[in-house]
Write an enzyme that holds these catalytic residues in place. Structure first.
Site, PDB file in Angstrom:
ATOM      1  N   GLY A 126       4.911  -5.478   4.386  1.00  0.00           N
ATOM      2  CA  GLY A 126       6.112  -4.663   4.294  1.00  0.00           C
ATOM      3  C   GLY A 126       6.691  -4.311   5.652  1.00  0.00           C
ATOM      4  O   GLY A 126       6.129  -4.639   6.700  1.00  0.00           O
ATOM      5  N   SER A 127       7.823  -3.623   5.622  1.00  0.00           N
ATOM      6  CA  SER A 127       8.552  -3.329   6.860  1.00  0.00           C
ATOM      7  C   SER A 127       7.770  -2.400   7.786  1.00  0.00           C
ATOM      8  O   SER A 127       7.761  -2.597   9.002  1.00  0.00           O
ATOM      9  CB  SER A 127       9.919  -2.724   6.525  1.00  0.00           C
ATOM     10  N   ASP A 182      -1.800  -0.041   5.382  1.00  0.00           N
ATOM     11  CA  ASP A 182      -0.670  -0.565   4.614  1.00  0.00           C
ATOM     12  C   ASP A 182       0.359   0.544   4.404  1.00  0.00           C
ATOM     13  O   ASP A 182       0.129   1.703   4.766  1.00  0.00           O
ATOM     14  CB  ASP A 182      -1.170  -1.088   3.268  1.00  0.00           C
ATOM     15  N   ALA A 238       3.578   2.025   1.460  1.00  0.00           N
ATOM     16  CA  ALA A 238       3.720   2.284   0.022  1.00  0.00           C
ATOM     17  C   ALA A 238       5.195   2.394  -0.321  1.00  0.00           C
ATOM     18  O   ALA A 238       6.025   2.727   0.528  1.00  0.00           O
ATOM     19  CB  ALA A 238       2.990   3.561  -0.368  1.00  0.00           C
ATOM     20  N   GLY A 262       4.011  -2.903  -4.241  1.00  0.00           N
ATOM     21  CA  GLY A 262       4.369  -4.167  -4.879  1.00  0.00           C
ATOM     22  C   GLY A 262       5.821  -4.544  -4.763  1.00  0.00           C
ATOM     23  O   GLY A 262       6.247  -5.562  -5.319  1.00  0.00           O
ATOM     24  N   GLY A 263       6.613  -3.731  -4.039  1.00  0.00           N
ATOM     25  CA  GLY A 263       8.017  -4.094  -3.859  1.00  0.00           C
ATOM     26  C   GLY A 263       8.187  -5.442  -3.178  1.00  0.00           C
ATOM     27  O   GLY A 263       9.132  -6.173  -3.445  1.00  0.00           O
ATOM     28  N   GLY A 264       7.218  -5.777  -2.317  1.00  0.00           N
ATOM     29  CA  GLY A 264       7.247  -7.072  -1.638  1.00  0.00           C
ATOM     30  C   GLY A 264       6.537  -8.173  -2.404  1.00  0.00           C
ATOM     31  O   GLY A 264       6.549  -9.327  -1.979  1.00  0.00           O
ATOM     32  N   GLU A 309      -3.047  -6.897  -1.937  1.00  0.00           N
ATOM     33  CA  GLU A 309      -3.108  -5.556  -1.345  1.00  0.00           C
ATOM     34  C   GLU A 309      -4.168  -4.715  -2.042  1.00  0.00           C
ATOM     35  O   GLU A 309      -4.943  -4.011  -1.386  1.00  0.00           O
ATOM     36  CB  GLU A 309      -1.736  -4.879  -1.437  1.00  0.00           C
TER      37      GLU A 309
END
Length: 216
Positions: free
Chosen positions: A27-28, A79, A81, A93-95, A101
């Site tokens: 993620g970003s 990580d 969120a 799970g957006g990515g 993960e």
């Protein structure tokens, strides 16, 4: 100007400095963290990554990326969120990397989650729950999720790193996120879902305009 995601990533570096083996998410915010990790690359022996995207960036920066089976247990996993509550339960799970993960989070002794205040919620569920499914079970699982009160939407033109599909489930009642996480996991054809209630974060690093707060 350093944004909030960068602030959280900078704060997370102090946890990484304690270990030679690091688990990395996706993620970003994680991408900012990888940039920070590069400043102490000589102190890191190897990294386990949860996605091809993170793996590519890590390798470009010269890190040794290995398989989880090679290291067994991770001392630390870092990580972000999509949503997180006061009990450190979250939606991820957006990515689309939720399965790897969750595997890495479960395999870790310490799970560090980096967020900014926009990700904090009183009750999970505003962000849809990603459910990774085997392709042949997409319709079956979607119908079962409807029975649970959710509104599943197929994430078209997206394939996970493991070759599966994603259903993004809106409007689930997540007042008991652990119960829903376990119920979805039991559906035939489901690989994993993005509710992290059984394996919640151990430490949350939350960045706001007022500074960085550590929640243990």
């Amino acid at each position: 100007m350093i944004n909030l995601k960068q602030q959280a990533a900078i704060a997370a570096l102090s946890y990484a400095k304690k270990h030679r083996v690091i688990g990395i998410g996706t993620g970003s915010t994680v991408e900012f963290f990888i940039d920070q990790l590069a400043t102490i690359k000589s102190q890191i022996d190897m990294v386990v990554s949860s996605s091809e995207r993170s793996t590519l960036k890590l390798k470009q920066l010269g890190f040794l990326v290995v398989d989880l089976n090679y290291v067994g247990t991770l001392p630390i996993y870092i990580d972000g969120a999509d949503e997180i509550d006061v009990h450190k339960r979250m939606i991820k799970g957006g990515g689309g990397a939720l399965t790897k993960e969750k595997i890495l989070a479960t395999a870790s002794k310490e799970f560090i989650c980096m967020v900014d205040t926009s990700k904090q919620v009183d009750v999970l569920g505003k962000f849809p729950v990603a459910v990774e499914v085997l392709p042949l079970a997409r319709g079956l699982v979607a119908r079962e999720l409807l029975k649970m009160g959710g509104d599943p939407v197929w994430r078209e033109h997206f394939i996970t790193d493991s070759g599966n599909l994603i259903l993004d489930v809106h409007n689930l009642d997540l007042t008991d996120p652990l119960a829903i996480e376990m119920k979805i996991k039991q559906l035939p054809g489901v690989v994993e879902n993005g509710i992290f209630a059984k394996r919640r974060a151990d430490v949350v690093i939350c960045a706001s305009e007022q500074g960085v707060q550590i929640l243990c």
